[in-house]
Structures are given as C-alpha cells and as structure tokens.
Design a protein around this motif. Structure first.
Motif, PDB file in Angstrom:
ATOM      1  N   GLU A 397       0.856  -1.193   0.000  1.00 33.42           N
ATOM      2  CA  GLU A 397       0.000   0.000   0.000  1.00 33.42           C
ATOM      3  C   GLU A 397       0.891   1.241   0.000  1.00 33.42           C
ATOM      4  O   GLU A 397       1.102   1.878   1.032  1.00 33.42           O
ATOM      5  CB  GLU A 397      -0.941  -0.024   1.207  1.00 33.42           C
ATOM      6  CG  GLU A 397      -1.922  -1.194   1.167  1.00 33.42           C
ATOM      7  CD  GLU A 397      -2.981  -1.117   2.249  1.00 33.42           C
ATOM      8  OE1 GLU A 397      -3.989  -0.421   2.047  1.00 33.42           O
ATOM      9  OE2 GLU A 397      -2.795  -1.769   3.300  1.00 33.42           O
ATOM     10  N   TRP A 398       1.406   1.556  -1.186  1.00 38.32           N
ATOM     11  CA  TRP A 398       2.304   2.705  -1.303  1.00 38.32           C
ATOM     12  C   TRP A 398       1.566   4.000  -0.965  1.00 38.32           C
ATOM     13  O   TRP A 398       0.396   4.176  -1.343  1.00 38.32           O
ATOM     14  CB  TRP A 398       2.860   2.808  -2.720  1.00 38.32           C
ATOM     15  CG  TRP A 398       3.637   1.629  -3.203  1.00 38.32           C
ATOM     16  CD1 TRP A 398       3.401   0.893  -4.331  1.00 38.32           C
ATOM     17  CD2 TRP A 398       4.811   1.045  -2.593  1.00 38.32           C
ATOM     18  NE1 TRP A 398       4.338  -0.110  -4.457  1.00 38.32           N
ATOM     19  CE2 TRP A 398       5.216  -0.052  -3.411  1.00 38.32           C
ATOM     20  CE3 TRP A 398       5.544   1.324  -1.442  1.00 38.32           C
ATOM     21  CZ2 TRP A 398       6.318  -0.834  -3.106  1.00 38.32           C
ATOM     22  CZ3 TRP A 398       6.642   0.528  -1.137  1.00 38.32           C
ATOM     23  CH2 TRP A 398       7.018  -0.526  -1.964  1.00 38.32           C
ATOM     24  N   PRO A 399       2.209   4.917  -0.272  1.00 32.21           N
ATOM     25  CA  PRO A 399       1.525   6.157   0.122  1.00 32.21           C
ATOM     26  C   PRO A 399       1.185   7.073  -1.053  1.00 32.21           C
ATOM     27  O   PRO A 399       0.341   7.956  -0.918  1.00 32.21           O
ATOM     28  CB  PRO A 399       2.528   6.829   1.075  1.00 32.21           C
ATOM     29  CG  PRO A 399       3.855   6.222   0.737  1.00 32.21           C
ATOM     30  CD  PRO A 399       3.565   4.824   0.298  1.00 32.21           C
ATOM     31  N   TRP A 400       1.821   6.884  -2.205  1.00 30.66           N
ATOM     32  CA  TRP A 400       1.567   7.755  -3.348  1.00 30.66           C
ATOM     33  C   TRP A 400       0.487   7.198  -4.287  1.00 30.66           C
ATOM     34  O   TRP A 400       0.085   7.866  -5.225  1.00 30.66           O
ATOM     35  CB  TRP A 400       2.848   7.980  -4.146  1.00 30.66           C
ATOM     36  CG  TRP A 400       3.534   6.701  -4.525  1.00 30.66           C
ATOM     37  CD1 TRP A 400       3.200   5.837  -5.536  1.00 30.66           C
ATOM     38  CD2 TRP A 400       4.664   6.118  -3.866  1.00 30.66           C
ATOM     39  NE1 TRP A 400       4.035   4.752  -5.560  1.00 30.66           N
ATOM     40  CE2 TRP A 400       4.970   4.901  -4.546  1.00 30.66           C
ATOM     41  CE3 TRP A 400       5.470   6.503  -2.780  1.00 30.66           C
ATOM     42  CZ2 TRP A 400       6.017   4.076  -4.165  1.00 30.66           C
ATOM     43  CZ3 TRP A 400       6.503   5.669  -2.405  1.00 30.66           C
ATOM     44  CH2 TRP A 400       6.781   4.480  -3.084  1.00 30.66           C
ATOM     45  N   GLY A 401       0.026   5.981  -4.046  1.00 29.77           N
ATOM     46  CA  GLY A 401      -0.949   5.369  -4.940  1.00 29.77           C
ATOM     47  C   GLY A 401      -2.367   5.501  -4.419  1.00 29.77           C
ATOM     48  O   GLY A 401      -2.596   5.806  -3.240  1.00 29.77           O
ATOM     49  N   PRO A 402      -3.363   5.266  -5.279  1.00 29.75           N
ATOM     50  CA  PRO A 402      -4.768   5.293  -4.841  1.00 29.75           C
ATOM     51  C   PRO A 402      -5.041   4.123  -3.905  1.00 29.75           C
ATOM     52  O   PRO A 402      -4.423   3.066  -4.039  1.00 29.75           O
ATOM     53  CB  PRO A 402      -5.553   5.167  -6.154  1.00 29.75           C
ATOM     54  CG  PRO A 402      -4.616   4.465  -7.076  1.00 29.75           C
ATOM     55  CD  PRO A 402      -3.239   4.933  -6.714  1.00 29.75           C
ATOM     56  N   PRO A 403      -5.955   4.281  -2.951  1.00 28.91           N
ATOM     57  CA  PRO A 403      -6.239   3.183  -2.020  1.00 28.91           C
ATOM     58  C   PRO A 403      -6.869   2.004  -2.750  1.00 28.91           C
ATOM     59  O   PRO A 403      -7.742   2.167  -3.600  1.00 28.91           O
ATOM     60  CB  PRO A 403      -7.207   3.809  -1.015  1.00 28.91           C
ATOM     61  CG  PRO A 403      -7.823   4.959  -1.738  1.00 28.91           C
ATOM     62  CD  PRO A 403      -6.769   5.476  -2.671  1.00 28.91           C
ATOM     63  N   GLY A 404      -6.426   0.827  -2.411  1.00 34.12           N
ATOM     64  CA  GLY A 404      -6.988  -0.372  -3.005  1.00 34.12           C
ATOM     65  C   GLY A 404      -8.022  -1.023  -2.119  1.00 34.12           C
ATOM     66  O   GLY A 404      -8.497  -2.119  -2.414  1.00 34.12           O
ATOM     67  N   ASN A 405      -8.385  -0.360  -1.029  1.00 35.08           N
ATOM     68  CA  ASN A 405      -9.323  -0.892  -0.059  1.00 35.08           C
ATOM     69  C   ASN A 405     -10.482   0.093   0.079  1.00 35.08           C
ATOM     70  O   ASN A 405     -10.271   1.297   0.234  1.00 35.08           O
ATOM     71  CB  ASN A 405      -8.604  -1.099   1.279  1.00 35.08           C
ATOM     72  CG  ASN A 405      -9.511  -1.630   2.370  1.00 35.08           C
ATOM     73  OD1 ASN A 405     -10.308  -0.899   2.939  1.00 35.08           O
ATOM     74  ND2 ASN A 405      -9.376  -2.911   2.675  1.00 35.08           N
ATOM     75  N   MET A 406     -11.716  -0.403   0.049  1.00 40.75           N
ATOM     76  CA  MET A 406     -12.895   0.460   0.084  1.00 40.75           C
ATOM     77  C   MET A 406     -13.001   1.251   1.382  1.00 40.75           C
ATOM     78  O   MET A 406     -13.389   2.424   1.385  1.00 40.75           O
ATOM     79  CB  MET A 406     -14.159  -0.383  -0.118  1.00 40.75           C
ATOM     80  CG  MET A 406     -14.299  -0.966  -1.509  1.00 40.75           C
ATOM     81  SD  MET A 406     -14.629   0.317  -2.738  1.00 40.75           S
ATOM     82  CE  MET A 406     -14.895  -0.701  -4.191  1.00 40.75           C
ATOM     83  N   TRP A 407     -12.678   0.607   2.486  1.00 43.55           N
ATOM     84  CA  TRP A 407     -12.717   1.317   3.768  1.00 43.55           C
ATOM     85  C   TRP A 407     -11.665   2.418   3.803  1.00 43.55           C
ATOM     86  O   TRP A 407     -11.939   3.534   4.259  1.00 43.55           O
ATOM     87  CB  TRP A 407     -12.491   0.333   4.915  1.00 43.55           C
ATOM     88  CG  TRP A 407     -13.667  -0.527   5.219  1.00 43.55           C
ATOM     89  CD1 TRP A 407     -14.036  -1.679   4.582  1.00 43.55           C
ATOM     90  CD2 TRP A 407     -14.637  -0.319   6.252  1.00 43.55           C
ATOM     91  NE1 TRP A 407     -15.169  -2.202   5.141  1.00 43.55           N
ATOM     92  CE2 TRP A 407     -15.565  -1.391   6.172  1.00 43.55           C
ATOM     93  CE3 TRP A 407     -14.813   0.657   7.227  1.00 43.55           C
ATOM     94  CZ2 TRP A 407     -16.653  -1.515   7.038  1.00 43.55           C
ATOM     95  CZ3 TRP A 407     -15.901   0.539   8.106  1.00 43.55           C
ATOM     96  CH2 TRP A 407     -16.808  -0.526   8.009  1.00 43.55           C
ATOM     97  N   VAL A 408     -10.472   2.128   3.332  1.00 43.68           N
ATOM     98  CA  VAL A 408      -9.410   3.134   3.311  1.00 43.68           C
ATOM     99  C   VAL A 408      -9.806   4.300   2.407  1.00 43.68           C
ATOM    100  O   VAL A 408      -9.541   5.465   2.723  1.00 43.68           O
ATOM    101  CB  VAL A 408      -8.080   2.508   2.859  1.00 43.68           C
ATOM    102  CG1 VAL A 408      -7.013   3.582   2.674  1.00 43.68           C
ATOM    103  CG2 VAL A 408      -7.613   1.472   3.872  1.00 43.68           C
ATOM    104  N   ALA A 409     -10.460   4.005   1.278  1.00 42.66           N
ATOM    105  CA  ALA A 409     -10.920   5.075   0.395  1.00 42.66           C
ATOM    106  C   ALA A 409     -11.896   5.994   1.126  1.00 42.66           C
ATOM    107  O   ALA A 409     -11.837   7.228   0.985  1.00 42.66           O
ATOM    108  CB  ALA A 409     -11.569   4.475  -0.845  1.00 42.66           C
TER     109      ALA A 409
END
Length: 525
Positions: A397-409
């Motif tokens: 889960e790179w800090p510069w990328g879009p979240p890949g998790n719905m909760w994190v989004a």
C-alpha cells in the motif's frame, strides 16, 4: 621408566596489535572482523531489505499503527483529535516515537506517508545489519552468516508464539525502532563496545520502555556469563535479576477491576492459561532447540555463540516463570500488562539467525541450488500468508498510490472533506468487518472517534485507568447494526458525535455525502 611426552611446537604469535581488533571477542578460529561493513556487504543488506519489503508487504495504517501514528499526527497538528486522544496518548506519551517521527517529517519536508515508508525500510535494514554483525562474530564462513541474515529477512512476519507479535510489523511503530535498536545493542555487547551498547539500550528505553526491560535482562545475562568465563568460575542467578520486578513502582499497576479482567480475557496473549497448545509449542520448542544448538556448537569455532545460546535459555526460563506466576488468579494478575512472554521476540530473532547460520554452514554451504530449494518456497509461503492476511488490500500500500481498499478510500475522503474537529462513531468492531483488513480509522482519517473494541481495548489492557470510560463508550453502541436515526441522535446528545461510518445499505433519514460499495459516511443532524 617414564614415557617421554612430546610437547607441541610453539605456535608463532603475531606482533602485539597486529591482526587484532579491540572490542571483539578474542576467540580462536574466528576471523578478526572490521568494524564497518564493506560496500558490497551494504549492497547485499540493501538487497535483502528490498526483498523483505516485497515479501512481507507494507500497510502503513493497519493494526497497531492505529495506536502509534495518531500521536505523530497530533505532534504535527495539535488541532487534531480534540476528543478521545487518551486512547492513543497513553502509549504515545510514554515514548520518544511521536517526537522522533514528527521531527523527521518537519526536517525532510516530505509527506507523512513517504517518511513513514522510509522509516519502515530503515528499521528493517538496521535489524538485518545488526543480525549480520552478530553472525560474523559467530561464524568464520561468510556464506553461513548470510544464510542466517537471509533467514531472518524471510521470516519477518512470522507470529511469535502466542504473544500477538510478529518479528517485524508490516508498518512502522515504536516496536520497529526498539527491535532494531535491541539487536544493535546485543551486537555491541558481543563486540565489547559497551558505550555503544549503553546508548542503544537507552534509545530502546526511550522508544519502547517495555521492550527495553527484556533487552536489559538479556544484556545483563550476557555480561554475567562473560564475567564467569573470563574468571573460570560459574555464576548462579543474580539477586538483582531475581527481584527485578519487585522494584517496579506499584503505582504503574493499579488493582484489578472486573472491567479490566474482561479486557484481559479478550486478549489471550496476556495470560499463558489462555494460550492454545500450538502457542505453547511455539514457546517451549525454542528452549529445546537452543539447548541442542549450544551442545553442538564449538566455542573455538563459533566465537560467542555458545554464551549467547546459554543466555537465551536462562532468559526465556526466567520470563516463563514470571508468566506462569502472573497467570495464576490472585494479586499478581495486576502485573499482566508486563506481558513477560514478549521476551520471545528476541529469542525468535536470535534463534532463526543462529539456526540459519548453522544451516548455511552444515547443509547449504556454497551450493546455489540448495539455497533455492530452501528460500524460494519459504519466501513464497510467507508472501502468500500476507496476501491471505490482507485479502482486500494491495500487498504494497504505497503512500503515493490510490487506495486499493474500500474502507481506506472512505477514510481518505473523511480526512480531506470533513472538519478537523469532526467526531465520528463507527461499529465498535469495525476493524473485523468484511473488507476492512484491520485498517485504523484515526491513523488514516485523522479524526476523533468513539472508543472501539479493537485497538482501544488494547490500550485499556496496558492502562487499566481507561477501562471505565472505554466500557461506557462501547456499551453505548450495543446493537449497532440495528441503529436507526434516533439512536444516532442519542449518541450525538450524549457524546456530541456528528458523523458516522456505516456499512451498506446504511440507515434511512441520514445525509451521506460519501459512499462506495461497502460503506457510507453520513452526517448526524
């Protein structure tokens, strides 16, 4: 007539000061080692660090990051977390970790996520560097030392028996610093660089006082065994170590309440009586393995390894005795928060390091195919386990990328679009809900929330004074899944909660400016 005895020829000695290094055990058969790694060794350590990150993944806001990261964020912006900050400040206020990380963020002028990733990589590198130093003291062949370091790098996310710890977490906490610093302290002790060892012990105490307790005991045992070996005498268990806990201030351990007992029972790693059989095996098997390794090792060939193995056996037995005493119902239960069996963290690291070195020396040797047969399936298995542990998130889960998790989004949206003084309520067990993958709300959303039944209960287990307040807030959301608009209004009247995070399909009558396939973020008007 007495038989003649043929005396061995005198072994020529090098001139004084030639081929010897001050501060290193003068063991026969062990090469004198330079104090600094070569460029090639540093490159190999960097490659192992990168490989470890790829194998074990990175999840910057997961699990215990929910306890430690909010303290860093509040150091950077005191306006954050106006409510319920005590549930993370109970930890953060006792360590140098928030000030150290927030200071590095200000110094580097980089985003928080980038600096946290840098610290994650740096602490893994420091741990492997310390392991390499210890391995080179104990093994003449470099391939044996590298095998031990590679073994540790491959097993960083292995659970440590029933302690609820990994050797190294998939994110940065104060334990990331204390683990690396503890190993650097042990390396310095074995090299007899005592000033450096004292500094590393002090740093460990500053970032994680509990782990510093275990380190101090192990360092004391190593020094006692060294003293005994140099004077050709045996030493028993020192009175200072036997009564170590007697001098801890009792004010740190308030009397046990019923609420606190419920919290302890909900965290089985505190008491040995709650451990499963395989967790007991993970505790007792290292004792047998360490003893066998001590018998098979040769002091003349393996330097200080035998002394280190003996110290580890006594070290684990000492804390095992305390853990058994604490597990018996009675007045000693108040010392549960010491968690004596977390001493196994150091035992596991050194067991896999030295065991890996012996495996490299005796079995793998310099045969590349043997290394591949061992490490390819081992690394693949560890990576697969991490993918199963975070099934609804990206492995990295790179800090510069879009979240890949719905909760994190959803948490990201909250951080950007809600006021800093917003106060949220979530399901008390939100970290265990489908798709959540144990991501911390405060760590990612950077907003206050009512106490949860996950990491906040962990704070209560270490700081019993929080138990009453925590229990009240959790009880106020009993039956959360059936809550209607009137129930949310009641929470707002009682706690001034003005936002909620709900699972789909949500509740009628609420205005929800954000939603995705799993969650809604709604205002409580």
């Amino acid at each position: 007539m007495e038989p003649r005895v043929k005396l061995p020829a005198a072994v020529p000695q090098p001139p004084k000061g030639v081929g010897q290094q001050p501060g290193v055990d003068q063991q026969p058969g062990v090469d004198r080692l330079p104090r600094h790694c070569t460029k090639r060794e540093l490159l190999l350590l960097s490659a192992l660090t990168a490989g470890a990150v790829l194998i074990h993944g990175y999840h910057g806001g997961a699990e215990d990051a929910e306890i430690y990261l909010p303290g860093v964020l509040q150091h950077l912006n005191p306006a954050l977390f106006p409510a319920n900050a005590q549930f993370f400040n109970s930890h953060a206020g006792m360590t140098l970790f928030p000030a150290l990380v927030s200071g590095s963020i200000r110094l580097l002028h980089l985003p928080v996520g980038i600096v946290l990733l840098m610290w994650y990589v740096a602490t893994i590198f420091a741990l492997l560097l310390a392991c390499f130093r210890i391995a080179r003291l104990c093994f003449r062949e470099k391939h044996a030392a590298w095998c031990g370091v590679a073994m540790v790098a491959s097993l960083l996310t292995l659970p440590v028996a029933g302690t609820a710890l990994y050797i190294m977490d998939q994110y940065v906490t104060s334990r990331s610093f204390s683990t690396a610093a503890s190993m650097l302290a042990l390396a310095s002790v074995l090299e007899r660089r005592y000033l450096a060892a004292v500094m590393w012990v002090a740093f460990t105490a500053a970032v994680h006082p509990l782990m510093a307790l275990f380190l101090a005991v192990l360092v004391g045992l190593l020094l006692a065994l060294d003293w005994a070996e140099h004077r050709k005498s045996s030493t028993g268990w020192s009175r200072e170590e036997s009564f170590l806990f007697a001098f801890l201030p009792l004010s740190l351990f308030p009397p046990v309440t019923q609420v606190y007992l419920r919290v302890i029972q909900a965290h089985p790693y505190f008491l040995l009586t709650n451990w499963a059989w395989y967790e007991w095996l993970g505790m007792l098997a290292p004792l047998a393995i360490l003893a066998a390794m001590a018998v098979m090792s040769r002091p003349g060939r393996h330097g200080p390894m035998v002394r280190l193995l003996k110290a580890l056996v006594v070290f684990e037995v000492f804390f095992l005795g305390w853990a058994l005493a604490i597990s018996v119902p009675g007045p000693l239960e108040r010392f549960s928060e010491i968690q004596p069996m977390r001493c196994l963290l150091l035992v596991y690291i050194l067991l896999f390091l030295l065991g890996g070195c012996l495996l490299g020396e005796w079995v793998l040797r310099r045969r590349a195919w043997r290394w591949a047969v061992l490490f390819v399936p081992l690394c693949a298995g560890m990576a697969f386990a991490q993918l199963q542990l975070f099934p609804d998130s990206r492995h990295l889960e790179w800090p510069w990328g879009p979240p890949g998790n719905m909760w994190v989004a959803g948490f990201d949206w909250i951080r950007i679009h809600t006021p800093q003084n917003a106060y949220f309520a979530l399901d008390p067990d939100y970290e265990r809900l489908p798709g959540e993958d144990v991501h911390g709300f405060r760590a990612i959303a950077e907003r206050s929330m009512l106490a949860d039944n996950g990491k906040d209960s962990g704070a209560v287990s270490m700081f019993p004074a929080l138990a009453g307040e925590w229990s009240e807030q959790v009880e106020a959301r009993r039956g959360w899944k059936q809550f209607q608009r009137a129930d949310f209004a009641r929470l707002k009247a009682r706690y001034r909660v003005d936002w909620v995070v709900l699972q789909q399909p949500g509740t009628r009558g609420l205005i929800c400016p954000y939603q995705n396939d799993l969650i809604l973020v709604c205002r409580v008007d």
